[in-house]
Design a protein around this motif. Structure first.
Motif, PDB file in Angstrom:
ATOM      1  N   GLN A 111      43.838  54.371  23.270  1.00 30.09           N
ATOM      2  CA  GLN A 111      42.942  53.278  23.623  1.00 30.09           C
ATOM      3  C   GLN A 111      41.762  53.200  22.657  1.00 30.09           C
ATOM      4  OE1 GLN A 111      42.341  54.183  27.940  1.00 30.09           O
ATOM      5  NE2 GLN A 111      43.101  52.102  28.176  1.00 30.09           N
ATOM      6  N   ILE A 112      41.237  54.354  22.275  1.00 34.12           N
ATOM      7  CA  ILE A 112      40.137  54.356  21.317  1.00 34.12           C
ATOM      8  C   ILE A 112      40.609  53.800  19.979  1.00 34.12           C
ATOM      9  CG2 ILE A 112      38.478  55.798  20.090  1.00 34.12           C
ATOM     10  CD1 ILE A 112      37.940  55.372  23.101  1.00 34.12           C
ATOM     11  N   ASP A 113      41.829  54.103  19.589  1.00 36.05           N
ATOM     12  CA  ASP A 113      42.371  53.567  18.339  1.00 36.05           C
ATOM     13  C   ASP A 113      42.451  52.042  18.390  1.00 36.05           C
ATOM     14  OD1 ASP A 113      42.606  56.058  17.195  1.00 36.05           O
ATOM     15  OD2 ASP A 113      44.738  56.287  17.673  1.00 36.05           O
ATOM     16  N   ARG A 114      42.795  51.485  19.553  1.00 35.85           N
ATOM     17  CA  ARG A 114      42.843  50.023  19.687  1.00 35.85           C
ATOM     18  C   ARG A 114      41.452  49.424  19.542  1.00 35.85           C
ATOM     19  NH1 ARG A 114      46.142  47.570  24.533  1.00 35.85           N
ATOM     20  NH2 ARG A 114      45.780  45.730  23.215  1.00 35.85           N
ATOM     21  N   LEU A 115      40.442  50.112  20.073  1.00 35.83           N
ATOM     22  CA  LEU A 115      39.072  49.623  19.922  1.00 35.83           C
ATOM     23  C   LEU A 115      38.607  49.767  18.471  1.00 35.83           C
ATOM     24  CD1 LEU A 115      37.593  51.102  23.216  1.00 35.83           C
ATOM     25  CD2 LEU A 115      37.987  48.680  22.708  1.00 35.83           C
ATOM     26  N   ARG A 116      39.033  50.823  17.829  1.00 38.15           N
ATOM     27  CA  ARG A 116      38.719  50.988  16.403  1.00 38.15           C
ATOM     28  C   ARG A 116      39.309  49.827  15.590  1.00 38.15           C
ATOM     29  NH1 ARG A 116      36.582  55.315  14.059  1.00 38.15           N
ATOM     30  NH2 ARG A 116      36.443  57.307  15.149  1.00 38.15           N
ATOM     31  N   ALA A 117      40.483  49.354  16.012  1.00 39.27           N
ATOM     32  CA  ALA A 117      41.124  48.252  15.293  1.00 39.27           C
ATOM     33  C   ALA A 117      40.275  46.991  15.324  1.00 39.27           C
ATOM     34  CB  ALA A 117      42.502  47.972  15.885  1.00 39.27           C
ATOM     35  N   LEU A 118      39.363  46.891  16.299  1.00 41.40           N
ATOM     36  CA  LEU A 118      38.427  45.773  16.362  1.00 41.40           C
ATOM     37  C   LEU A 118      37.224  45.980  15.452  1.00 41.40           C
ATOM     38  CD1 LEU A 118      38.286  45.049  20.207  1.00 41.40           C
ATOM     39  CD2 LEU A 118      39.832  44.108  18.494  1.00 41.40           C
ATOM     40  N   ARG A 119      37.236  47.098  14.776  1.00 40.30           N
ATOM     41  CA  ARG A 119      36.142  47.470  13.867  1.00 40.30           C
ATOM     42  C   ARG A 119      34.839  47.694  14.633  1.00 40.30           C
ATOM     43  NH1 ARG A 119      35.855  43.322   9.100  1.00 40.30           N
ATOM     44  NH2 ARG A 119      34.396  44.910   8.326  1.00 40.30           N
ATOM     45  N   ILE A 120      34.951  48.158  15.869  1.00 38.98           N
ATOM     46  CA  ILE A 120      33.778  48.564  16.632  1.00 38.98           C
ATOM     47  C   ILE A 120      33.448  50.001  16.234  1.00 38.98           C
ATOM     48  CG2 ILE A 120      32.743  48.842  18.910  1.00 38.98           C
ATOM     49  CD1 ILE A 120      34.891  47.010  20.038  1.00 38.98           C
ATOM     50  N   PRO A 121      32.242  50.272  15.781  1.00 34.60           N
ATOM     51  CA  PRO A 121      31.885  51.653  15.419  1.00 34.60           C
ATOM     52  C   PRO A 121      31.985  52.588  16.620  1.00 34.60           C
ATOM     53  CG  PRO A 121      30.299  50.089  14.516  1.00 34.60           C
ATOM     54  CD  PRO A 121      31.171  49.312  15.469  1.00 34.60           C
ATOM     55  N   VAL A 122      32.534  53.763  16.378  1.00 29.73           N
ATOM     56  CA  VAL A 122      32.744  54.767  17.428  1.00 29.73           C
ATOM     57  C   VAL A 122      32.045  56.058  17.036  1.00 29.73           C
ATOM     58  CG1 VAL A 122      34.456  56.185  18.626  1.00 29.73           C
ATOM     59  CG2 VAL A 122      34.957  53.768  18.144  1.00 29.73           C
ATOM     60  N   PHE A 123      31.228  56.576  17.938  1.00 32.13           N
ATOM     61  CA  PHE A 123      30.570  57.873  17.761  1.00 32.13           C
ATOM     62  C   PHE A 123      31.178  58.821  18.780  1.00 32.13           C
ATOM     63  CE2 PHE A 123      27.494  61.155  18.672  1.00 32.13           C
ATOM     64  CZ  PHE A 123      26.860  61.414  17.464  1.00 32.13           C
ATOM     65  N   TYR A 124      31.839  59.876  18.295  1.00 35.28           N
ATOM     66  CA  TYR A 124      32.452  60.863  19.184  1.00 35.28           C
ATOM     67  C   TYR A 124      31.406  61.907  19.590  1.00 35.28           C
ATOM     68  CZ  TYR A 124      37.187  59.185  18.296  1.00 35.28           C
ATOM     69  OH  TYR A 124      38.321  58.430  18.239  1.00 35.28           O
ATOM     70  N   SER A 125      31.301  62.135  20.881  1.00 34.76           N
ATOM     71  CA  SER A 125      30.320  63.088  21.405  1.00 34.76           C
ATOM     72  C   SER A 125      31.016  64.206  22.158  1.00 34.76           C
ATOM     73  CB  SER A 125      29.337  62.375  22.346  1.00 34.76           C
ATOM     74  OG  SER A 125      28.445  63.300  22.942  1.00 34.76           O
ATOM     75  N   GLU A 126      30.882  65.421  21.662  1.00 34.91           N
ATOM     76  CA  GLU A 126      31.477  66.591  22.318  1.00 34.91           C
ATOM     77  C   GLU A 126      30.610  67.811  22.022  1.00 34.91           C
ATOM     78  OE1 GLU A 126      34.634  68.226  24.708  1.00 34.91           O
ATOM     79  OE2 GLU A 126      34.252  66.159  24.100  1.00 34.91           O
ATOM     80  N   PRO A 127      29.382  67.865  22.587  1.00 28.75           N
ATOM     81  CA  PRO A 127      28.538  69.046  22.364  1.00 28.75           C
ATOM     82  C   PRO A 127      29.224  70.299  22.908  1.00 28.75           C
ATOM     83  CG  PRO A 127      27.286  67.226  23.337  1.00 28.75           C
ATOM     84  CD  PRO A 127      28.722  66.864  23.436  1.00 28.75           C
TER      85      PRO A 127
END
Length: 294
Positions: A111-127
């Motif tokens: 699902q995140i890959d599909r949103l990436r395809a829209l060229r929406i910037p994604v910041f992954y957060s996993e402290p």
């Protein structure tokens, strides 16, 4: 509105001229996230990511969250676009976000890959470590255009963490079993944030060497590990049925010596500034257990 229509609307939005200088931050997957200007429409795709954004001074820029994204109070009024397992992609696109802050282990990669395809910037957060919370605040503040507020929040967090670390440094170690869940029986290994909290308080995670971040174990394995303290969390930090399997074991040291710590789940499981509330409670409990020990 269909997914393609939402894509068209979002695409038109990103063609607007930038009104501020570019901003950049490196996320917890090591990817550089660059924006032409500070984000104005952010979606927190994880309970802790939403909480971090508010703590970084960007709450007024958060336009949606997910299920359980309920802190602070203002977050409860935000629309929800799914949960940790299933996202509403059409609704996300229709909200025209210019930044998604994603919980890596909570969001479906496809699902995140599909949103990436829209060229929406994604910041992954996993402290993963306690120190990562302050760093996360600063990086999110940079992307949201709230660096001063984020820096102030991070400085407060870092100072409180340093004080706790100094207060409990060098204390006699206690062997700790942390129960994540009881059916099946789950714990954490040494790479988990909760294990870092245990270490801060002078505890030793008896399942630290396990390979999996959240390994499934047996009751026999716990007994063999011979923990001195049992720690778990419940919704509100009050007893529930999750400890029933241990209470009948009268010779199990944490039960026999009443060394059981119950923490509110949000104060130990979310890598946000509130994590120090759980850390402080655990440290005080372990210190109390040390009294009178040989």
């Amino acid at each position: 509105m269909g997914f393609c229509s939402a894509l068209a609307l979002w695409g038109a939005a990103i063609l607007q001229p930038a009104a501020a200088a570019p901003v950049t931050a490196v996320d917890d997957e090591g990817r550089t996230v660059s924006l032409a200007q500070p984000a104005q429409r952010i979606i927190g795709l994880g309970p802790h990511t939403t909480e971090l954004l508010f703590a970084a001074g960007a709450g007024d820029k958060v336009v949606a969250t997910v299920r359980y994204g309920d802190y602070p109070e203002a977050a409860k009024r935000l629309p929800q676009v799914g949960d940790a397992h299933l996202l509403d992609l059409e609704r996300i696109a229709a909200l025209k976000p210019d930044l998604l802050v994603v919980w890596m282990h909570g969001s479906a990669a496809a699902q995140i890959d599909r949103l990436r395809a829209l060229r929406i910037p994604v910041f992954y957060s996993e402290p993963r470590r306690l120190a990562d919370v302050g760093s996360s605040l600063r990086r999110l503040g940079a992307l949201a255009g709230t660096p001063a507020a984020a820096q102030a929040a991070a400085d407060r967090y870092d100072a409180e963490l340093a004080a706790l670390r100094q207060r409990h440094a060098g204390r006699p170690p206690l062997r700790v079993f942390y129960q994540v869940w009881h059916q099946p029986l789950l714990t954490v290994n040494g790479q988990h944030m909760i294990s870092d909290v245990i270490g801060l308080c002078g505890g030793v995670n008896v399942f630290g060497p396990q390979a999996a971040l959240v390994p499934q174990i047996s009751q026999e394995a716990v007994l063999t590990a011979r923990p001195q303290v049992l720690v778990t969390s419940t919704l509100d930090g009050r007893p529930d049925d999750s400890l029933r399997g241990w209470q009948a074991l009268k010779h199990f040291e944490p039960i026999a010596r009443q060394r059981v710590v119950l923490l509110p789940a949000d104060h130990i499981s979310r890598p946000t500034p509130r994590l120090l509330l759980g850390a402080r409670q655990l440290c005080e409990a372990l210190e109390g257990f040390r009294v009178g020990m040989p």
